[in-house]
Design a protein around this motif. Structure first.
Motif, PDB file in Angstrom:
ATOM      1  N   GLN A  40       0.799  -1.269  -0.198  1.00 52.64           N
ATOM      2  CA  GLN A  40       0.075  -0.023   0.073  1.00 52.64           C
ATOM      3  C   GLN A  40       0.750   1.182  -0.120  1.00 52.64           C
ATOM      4  O   GLN A  40       0.501   2.285  -0.575  1.00 52.64           O
ATOM      5  CB  GLN A  40      -0.948  -0.135   1.324  1.00 52.64           C
ATOM      6  N   LEU A  41       1.918   1.260   0.803  1.00 48.05           N
ATOM      7  CA  LEU A  41       2.841   2.260   0.914  1.00 48.05           C
ATOM      8  C   LEU A  41       3.525   2.530  -0.435  1.00 48.05           C
ATOM      9  O   LEU A  41       4.330   3.591  -0.640  1.00 48.05           O
ATOM     10  CB  LEU A  41       3.943   2.308   2.127  1.00 48.05           C
ATOM     11  N   ARG A  42       3.654   1.652  -1.431  1.00 52.50           N
ATOM     12  CA  ARG A  42       4.408   1.702  -2.540  1.00 52.50           C
ATOM     13  C   ARG A  42       3.217   1.925  -3.852  1.00 52.50           C
ATOM     14  O   ARG A  42       3.628   1.523  -4.992  1.00 52.50           O
ATOM     15  CB  ARG A  42       5.036   0.216  -2.897  1.00 52.50           C
ATOM     16  N   GLY A  43       2.022   2.298  -3.381  1.00 53.77           N
ATOM     17  CA  GLY A  43       1.081   2.949  -4.405  1.00 53.77           C
ATOM     18  C   GLY A  43       0.087   1.804  -4.887  1.00 53.77           C
ATOM     19  O   GLY A  43      -0.824   2.123  -5.733  1.00 53.77           O
ATOM     20  N   LYS A  44       0.183   0.632  -4.251  1.00 58.42           N
ATOM     21  CA  LYS A  44      -0.880  -0.435  -4.663  1.00 58.42           C
ATOM     22  C   LYS A  44      -2.053  -0.343  -3.893  1.00 58.42           C
ATOM     23  O   LYS A  44      -1.906  -0.058  -2.663  1.00 58.42           O
ATOM     24  CB  LYS A  44      -0.325  -2.041  -4.274  1.00 58.42           C
ATOM     25  N   ARG A  45      -3.284  -0.678  -4.497  1.00 61.16           N
ATOM     26  CA  ARG A  45      -4.460  -0.662  -3.878  1.00 61.16           C
ATOM     27  C   ARG A  45      -4.724  -2.010  -3.527  1.00 61.16           C
ATOM     28  O   ARG A  45      -4.492  -2.946  -4.107  1.00 61.16           O
ATOM     29  CB  ARG A  45      -5.648  -0.040  -4.771  1.00 61.16           C
ATOM     30  N   ILE A  46      -5.083  -2.066  -2.097  1.00 64.23           N
ATOM     31  CA  ILE A  46      -5.193  -3.382  -1.672  1.00 64.23           C
ATOM     32  C   ILE A  46      -6.814  -3.720  -1.499  1.00 64.23           C
ATOM     33  O   ILE A  46      -7.514  -2.754  -0.936  1.00 64.23           O
ATOM     34  CB  ILE A  46      -4.688  -3.563  -0.005  1.00 64.23           C
ATOM     35  N   VAL A  47      -7.276  -4.592  -1.700  1.00 61.26           N
ATOM     36  CA  VAL A  47      -8.637  -5.336  -1.541  1.00 61.26           C
ATOM     37  C   VAL A  47      -8.544  -6.331  -0.618  1.00 61.26           C
ATOM     38  O   VAL A  47      -8.255  -7.638  -0.977  1.00 61.26           O
ATOM     39  CB  VAL A  47      -9.358  -5.385  -3.040  1.00 61.26           C
ATOM     40  N   PRO A  48      -8.803  -6.260   0.447  1.00 56.78           N
ATOM     41  CA  PRO A  48      -8.859  -7.295   1.645  1.00 56.78           C
ATOM     42  C   PRO A  48     -10.047  -8.313   1.332  1.00 56.78           C
ATOM     43  O   PRO A  48     -11.311  -7.815   1.032  1.00 56.78           O
ATOM     44  CB  PRO A  48      -9.149  -6.517   2.977  1.00 56.78           C
ATOM     45  N   VAL A  49      -9.625  -9.491   1.552  1.00 64.23           N
ATOM     46  CA  VAL A  49     -10.693 -10.697   1.370  1.00 64.23           C
ATOM     47  C   VAL A  49     -10.520 -11.532   2.528  1.00 64.23           C
ATOM     48  O   VAL A  49      -9.515 -12.273   2.573  1.00 64.23           O
ATOM     49  CB  VAL A  49     -10.587 -11.423  -0.055  1.00 64.23           C
ATOM     50  N   ASN A  50     -11.387 -11.648   3.437  1.00 65.40           N
ATOM     51  CA  ASN A  50     -11.631 -12.388   4.489  1.00 65.40           C
ATOM     52  C   ASN A  50     -13.068 -12.457   4.976  1.00 65.40           C
ATOM     53  O   ASN A  50     -13.448 -11.726   5.590  1.00 65.40           O
ATOM     54  CB  ASN A  50     -10.500 -11.941   5.626  1.00 65.40           C
ATOM     55  N   PRO A  51     -13.450 -13.937   4.905  1.00 68.79           N
ATOM     56  CA  PRO A  51     -14.888 -14.095   5.506  1.00 68.79           C
ATOM     57  C   PRO A  51     -15.164 -13.722   6.797  1.00 68.79           C
ATOM     58  O   PRO A  51     -16.156 -13.209   7.087  1.00 68.79           O
ATOM     59  CB  PRO A  51     -15.088 -15.509   4.900  1.00 68.79           C
ATOM     60  N   ARG A  52     -14.059 -13.816   7.771  1.00 62.00           N
ATOM     61  CA  ARG A  52     -14.469 -13.553   9.205  1.00 62.00           C
ATOM     62  C   ARG A  52     -14.265 -12.171   9.465  1.00 62.00           C
ATOM     63  O   ARG A  52     -14.943 -11.625  10.577  1.00 62.00           O
ATOM     64  CB  ARG A  52     -13.128 -14.126   9.897  1.00 62.00           C
ATOM     65  N   HIS A  53     -14.124 -11.206   8.452  1.00 67.37           N
ATOM     66  CA  HIS A  53     -14.126  -9.871   8.833  1.00 67.37           C
ATOM     67  C   HIS A  53     -14.833  -9.156   7.586  1.00 67.37           C
ATOM     68  O   HIS A  53     -14.671  -7.724   7.651  1.00 67.37           O
ATOM     69  CB  HIS A  53     -12.454  -9.379   8.922  1.00 67.37           C
ATOM     70  N   ALA A  54     -15.431  -9.760   7.058  1.00 69.18           N
ATOM     71  CA  ALA A  54     -16.310  -9.026   6.104  1.00 69.18           C
ATOM     72  C   ALA A  54     -17.314  -8.115   6.437  1.00 69.18           C
ATOM     73  O   ALA A  54     -17.692  -8.153   7.495  1.00 69.18           O
ATOM     74  CB  ALA A  54     -17.269  -9.828   5.194  1.00 69.18           C
ATOM     75  N   GLY A  55     -17.340  -6.923   5.880  1.00 70.67           N
ATOM     76  CA  GLY A  55     -18.122  -5.749   6.115  1.00 70.67           C
ATOM     77  C   GLY A  55     -17.021  -4.800   6.905  1.00 70.67           C
ATOM     78  O   GLY A  55     -17.632  -3.688   7.568  1.00 70.67           O
ATOM     79  N   LYS A  56     -16.232  -5.280   7.536  1.00 70.13           N
ATOM     80  CA  LYS A  56     -15.208  -4.246   8.315  1.00 70.13           C
ATOM     81  C   LYS A  56     -14.286  -3.499   7.320  1.00 70.13           C
ATOM     82  O   LYS A  56     -14.397  -3.820   6.188  1.00 70.13           O
ATOM     83  CB  LYS A  56     -14.738  -5.192   9.448  1.00 70.13           C
ATOM     84  N   ARG A  57     -13.345  -2.989   7.936  1.00 70.58           N
ATOM     85  CA  ARG A  57     -12.170  -2.226   7.204  1.00 70.58           C
ATOM     86  C   ARG A  57     -10.746  -3.092   7.837  1.00 70.58           C
ATOM     87  O   ARG A  57     -10.521  -2.816   8.903  1.00 70.58           O
ATOM     88  CB  ARG A  57     -12.450  -0.923   7.317  1.00 70.58           C
ATOM     89  N   ILE A  58      -9.980  -3.114   6.763  1.00 67.00           N
ATOM     90  CA  ILE A  58      -8.641  -3.224   6.925  1.00 67.00           C
ATOM     91  C   ILE A  58      -7.671  -2.577   6.238  1.00 67.00           C
ATOM     92  O   ILE A  58      -7.959  -2.262   5.003  1.00 67.00           O
ATOM     93  CB  ILE A  58      -8.225  -4.714   6.795  1.00 67.00           C
ATOM     94  N   LEU A  59      -6.944  -1.749   6.918  1.00 69.60           N
ATOM     95  CA  LEU A  59      -5.959  -0.856   6.120  1.00 69.60           C
ATOM     96  C   LEU A  59      -6.750   0.234   5.405  1.00 69.60           C
ATOM     97  O   LEU A  59      -6.396   0.684   4.486  1.00 69.60           O
ATOM     98  CB  LEU A  59      -4.956  -1.472   5.452  1.00 69.60           C
TER      99      LEU A  59
END
Length: 158
Positions: A40-59
């Motif tokens: 992310q710090l290198r300019g990449k957009r991160i799309v988190p995928v994790n069923p246990r945390h769906a609907g929340k936000r990561i980074l």
């Protein structure tokens, strides 16, 4: 471990812009977090995928339960897999079915699946197994020293 040329790895990392990270953890001390934050710090957009945390936000990004739930306009071009090797075939199938902009399937250190790799390659995708994009990026773009690794360079800076 499979061999990949430095040019292949460098080109793959350079052209990846939007990365779905399957298994990204919200825990800041987990390896997936280190990798995601670095990219992310290198300019990449991160799309988190994790069923246990769906609907929340990561980074700062919304978490999706699976690859099929990522909006079509997200234009994910790389999937980075932080799951067990036996889970890889279903992840690759979902990526091929639901991510039209997909160019690369990347499997983290310790993650390999020949069947899934062959399926992705047959679909014209790049496949990298048992490697970490953070480590490879640091190595190929001269940033290993930032991770506390000895570079062999003597400097007078304090």
């Amino acid at each position: 471990m499979a061999e990949y040329s430095e040019d292949f790895l460098k080109e793959t990392l350079t052209r990846a812009r939007i990365i779905a990270m399957v298994g990204l953890s919200p825990d800041p001390v987990r390896p997936s977090q280190f990798v995601a934050r670095y990219l992310q710090l290198r300019g990449k957009r991160i799309v988190p995928v994790n069923p246990r945390h769906a609907g929340k936000r990561i980074l700062g990004q919304p978490v999706y339960p699976d690859l099929a739930s990522i909006p079509g306009d997200a234009a994910v071009d790389m999937v980075d897999i932080f799951r067990r090797s036996e889970e890889v075939p279903s992840i690759v199938e979902a990526a091929l079915d639901h991510l039209p902009a997909l160019q690369t399937v990347w499997m983290q250190i310790g993650v390999e699946n020949a069947e899934a790799a062959a399926r992705a390659e047959a679909a014209g995708k790049r496949v990298i197994q048992n490697r970490c994009p953070k480590i490879e990026h640091q190595r190929l773009f001269g940033e290993l020293r930032m991770g506390g690794f000895a570079t062999g360079i003597i400097s007078s800076r304090l």
